[in-house]
Design an enzyme around this catalytic site. Structure first.
Site, mmCIF file in Angstrom:
data_model
loop_
_atom_site.group_PDB
_atom_site.id
_atom_site.type_symbol
_atom_site.label_atom_id
_atom_site.label_comp_id
_atom_site.label_asym_id
_atom_site.label_seq_id
_atom_site.Cartn_x
_atom_site.Cartn_y
_atom_site.Cartn_z
ATOM 1 N N TYR A 145 -1.734 -8.152 -40.378
ATOM 2 C CA TYR A 145 -0.952 -8.379 -41.602
ATOM 3 C C TYR A 145 -1.604 -7.568 -42.700
ATOM 4 O O TYR A 145 -2.843 -7.577 -42.829
ATOM 5 C CB TYR A 145 -1.002 -9.859 -41.990
ATOM 6 C CG TYR A 145 -0.035 -10.744 -41.231
ATOM 7 C CD1 TYR A 145 1.339 -10.481 -41.246
ATOM 8 C CD2 TYR A 145 -0.483 -11.854 -40.533
ATOM 9 C CE1 TYR A 145 2.226 -11.309 -40.570
ATOM 10 C CE2 TYR A 145 0.399 -12.683 -39.851
ATOM 11 C CZ TYR A 145 1.754 -12.401 -39.878
ATOM 12 O OH TYR A 145 2.638 -13.211 -39.216
ATOM 13 N N THR A 171 2.653 -5.962 -38.699
ATOM 14 C CA THR A 171 3.847 -6.775 -38.942
ATOM 15 C C THR A 171 4.412 -6.451 -40.318
ATOM 16 O O THR A 171 3.713 -6.526 -41.330
ATOM 17 C CB THR A 171 3.497 -8.274 -38.818
ATOM 18 O OG1 THR A 171 3.053 -8.497 -37.482
ATOM 19 C CG2 THR A 171 4.697 -9.156 -39.105
ATOM 20 N N LYS A 267 6.158 -3.952 -36.173
ATOM 21 C CA LYS A 267 6.923 -5.140 -35.763
ATOM 22 C C LYS A 267 7.734 -5.708 -36.921
ATOM 23 O O LYS A 267 7.200 -5.889 -38.023
ATOM 24 C CB LYS A 267 5.938 -6.206 -35.264
ATOM 25 C CG LYS A 267 6.552 -7.554 -34.943
ATOM 26 C CD LYS A 267 5.556 -8.412 -34.202
ATOM 27 C CE LYS A 267 6.099 -9.759 -33.828
ATOM 28 N NZ LYS A 267 6.014 -10.715 -34.945
HETATM 29 C C1 LIG Z 1 4.093 -20.408 -33.958
HETATM 30 C C2 LIG Z 1 4.360 -18.958 -34.218
HETATM 31 C C3 LIG Z 1 3.414 -18.217 -34.896
HETATM 32 C C4 LIG Z 1 3.647 -16.853 -35.125
HETATM 33 N N1 LIG Z 1 2.670 -16.111 -35.737
HETATM 34 C C5 LIG Z 1 2.837 -14.782 -35.881
HETATM 35 C C6 LIG Z 1 1.787 -13.970 -36.379
HETATM 36 O O1 LIG Z 1 0.703 -14.448 -36.671
HETATM 37 N N2 LIG Z 1 2.023 -12.647 -36.526
HETATM 38 C C7 LIG Z 1 3.223 -12.079 -36.190
HETATM 39 O O2 LIG Z 1 3.401 -10.878 -36.334
HETATM 40 N N3 LIG Z 1 4.228 -12.828 -35.678
HETATM 41 C C8 LIG Z 1 4.057 -14.151 -35.501
HETATM 42 N N4 LIG Z 1 5.055 -14.905 -34.950
HETATM 43 C C9 LIG Z 1 6.297 -14.258 -34.500
HETATM 44 C C10 LIG Z 1 6.149 -13.804 -33.029
HETATM 45 O O3 LIG Z 1 5.241 -12.756 -32.927
HETATM 46 C C11 LIG Z 1 7.496 -13.347 -32.449
HETATM 47 O O4 LIG Z 1 8.036 -12.350 -33.273
HETATM 48 C C12 LIG Z 1 8.505 -14.476 -32.276
HETATM 49 O O5 LIG Z 1 7.867 -15.660 -31.894
HETATM 50 C C13 LIG Z 1 9.526 -14.092 -31.225
HETATM 51 O O6 LIG Z 1 10.503 -15.077 -31.088
HETATM 52 P P1 LIG Z 1 10.436 -16.250 -29.997
HETATM 53 O O7 LIG Z 1 9.459 -17.239 -30.491
HETATM 54 O O8 LIG Z 1 11.827 -16.785 -29.997
HETATM 55 O O9 LIG Z 1 10.009 -15.662 -28.679
HETATM 56 C C14 LIG Z 1 4.853 -16.255 -34.697
HETATM 57 C C15 LIG Z 1 5.789 -17.026 -34.008
HETATM 58 C C16 LIG Z 1 5.552 -18.360 -33.763
HETATM 59 C C17 LIG Z 1 6.575 -19.153 -32.995
#
Ligand SMILES: Cc1cc2nc3c(=O)[nH]c(=O)nc-3n(C[C@H](O)[C@H](O)[C@H](O)COP(=O)(O)O)c2cc1C
Length: 410
Positions: A145, A171, A267
């Site tokens: 980040y 991200t 991303k």
């Molecule tokens: C609990 C949780 C925490 C997440 N934390 C981050 C993160 O720290 N950094 C990030 O780029 N994306 C984060 N994401 C997004 C995921 O990388 C991803 O884009 C997303 O979960 C994809 O969708 P899905 O959960 O339906 O598979 C997070 C998602 C969830 C569910």
């Protein structure tokens, strides 16, 4: 009827639990971890319109069932960013994974490594970059980040270099945080605490409490000395809004590019115009993502924009996909629309919470088997040759159509 899907059977001989879907993992996770943590994964921002769209648009896509094709020899192996992958899948970065299971990030990375797919560690992980590096033998990806404190970002990049991370994933879609209403109401805190409000809930999850609440790693491993002893999600949200940089632009990606010597993944691209910008930075891959429906509520589902983003990228970099992937069928649909591979967030966390490392391994086997069978039943032998031809044009919502209203087929 006998079930030939890869199953994981756990429990005593009198009560055997057969796990053969991500939905099973989710249900076990729901019963295993505190509600605040389960809902942190489960829920989306605001009215959760985008969260629901990710699933409903995927579900609405129909395959063409093809018959009398020799599918005795199938190939699901591929490469992602030049690295071999057993199937076109990687584990998405998820903050706080180490609260879903003690040492969650280490277990997730190990399961991915044994299975043969990339694992991406979040900036907001509980285990640090160094913890995961020490516990694994293959390079993993690190997600960054961008923060106001560029010196700290430079430090994180350097730590990822030292840990020999093979790709850096920046991200883009969280310059500010959207609200997830349940999180605010559940009072999720980091480190997790036993309070009067959650006492009953935590008491009914003694295994989790023993391993996580009283475990060694309970706060943000990468932020030591920076997150301080802040408590409560309100404070975490405040820390994020104070620390994350709302002024980031494409110029900042160039800044990262100039410091990071390895593969670069961007991303959070959800728009063809942004895909052009991303390609212009020289990124090696983009992830079509709406943060799993956790950021801009009202944004389109990722699957509905995938075709236009793939067209805009026109082969200049790899296109990865996430959002709503819960089965091998979902992976196949994304591949058909031109994704090189997919990432799983929630599906991975459910498996991790349910059974730790064996749970993640089991989830990956389930997804692989579903992908293998679906590939065969659409008359395909190789994940590299699938395209929109394996999909039916009708029966799909307009949002999932190809630009210009063309048929999905062809
Ligand atoms: C609990 C949780 C925490 C997440 N934390 C981050 C993160 O720290 N950094 C990030 O780029 N994306 C984060 N994401 C997004 C995921 O990388 C991803 O884009 C997303 O979960 C994809 O969708 P899905 O959960 O339906 O598979 C997070 C998602 C969830 C569910």
């Amino acid at each position: 009827m006998a079930c030939f899907a890869p199953t994981s059977i756990t429990g005593t001989s009198s009560i055997a639990v057969i796990i053969n879907s991500i939905a099973d993992m989710r249900e076990i996770a729901r019963r295993t971890i505190p509600r605040a943590i389960f809902e942190y994964a489960e829920r989306g921002s605001y009215d959760e319109v985008t969260l629901r769209r990710n699933r409903s648009d995927l579900e609405a896509i129909e395959f063409r069932q093809r018959v009398m094709v020799d599918v005795s020899k199938q190939s699901m192996a591929t490469t992602l960013l030049g690295e071999p992958a057993a199937i076109p899948l990687a584990i998405a970065p998820t903050g706080l994974s180490g609260l879903f299971h003690a040492n969650g990030e280490i277990l997730g990375a190990r399961a991915a490594q044994t299975f043969g797919i990339p694992y991406c560690l979040s900036t907001m992980s509980i285990c640090s970059i160094e913890d995961v590096r020490a516990a694994t033998s293959k390079p993993f990806w690190f997600q960054l980040y961008l923060m106001r404190d560029r010196a700290f970002n430079a430090e994180l990049i350097e730590r990822a270099v030292q840990a020999q991370c093979s790709a850096l994933m920046v991200t883009l879609d969280l310059p500010i945080t959207a609200m997830r209403r349940r999180d605010a109401k559940n009072g999720l805190s980091v480190p997790p605490r036993l309070t009067l409000r959650n006492a009953l809930d935590v008491a009914s999850k003694p295994g989790w409490a023993l391993r996580v609440l009283f475990g060694k790693r309970r706060s943000f491993g990468n932020l030591q000395g920076r997150f301080g002893d802040a408590h409560g999600l309100r404070t975490l949200a405040q820390w994020i809004s104070k620390s994350f940089d709302p002024a980031i632009t494409w110029k900042d990606v160039e800044w990262v590019r100039s410091r990071w010597p390895g593969k670069l993944i961007l991303k959070g691209v959800l728009d063809a115009e942004d895909a052009h910008h991303a390609c212009a930075t020289g990124a090696d891959a983009i992830v079509v993502s709406n943060h799993g429906g956790r950021q801009l509520d009202g944004a389109p589902s990722t699957i509905s924009v995938l075709p236009e983003v793939v067209d805009a990228v026109a082969g200049r970099c790899e296109v990865l996909f996430d959002g709503g992937i819960e089965s091998g069928q979902d992976i196949l649909k994304a591949l058909a629309f031109g994704a090189r591979g997919c990432l799983i967030g929630k599906a991975y966390l459910y498996a991790l919470a349910a059974r730790g490392e064996p749970g993640v391994a089991s989830a990956l086997r389930i997804l692989r088997e579903e992908l293998r069978v679906s590939l065969a039943l659409t008359g395909s032998n190789d994940v590299h040759v699938v395209n929109r031809q394996i999909l039916r044009s009708h029966g799909t919502p307009e949002r999932v159509g190809v630009q210009g209203g063309c048929s999905l087929v062809g």
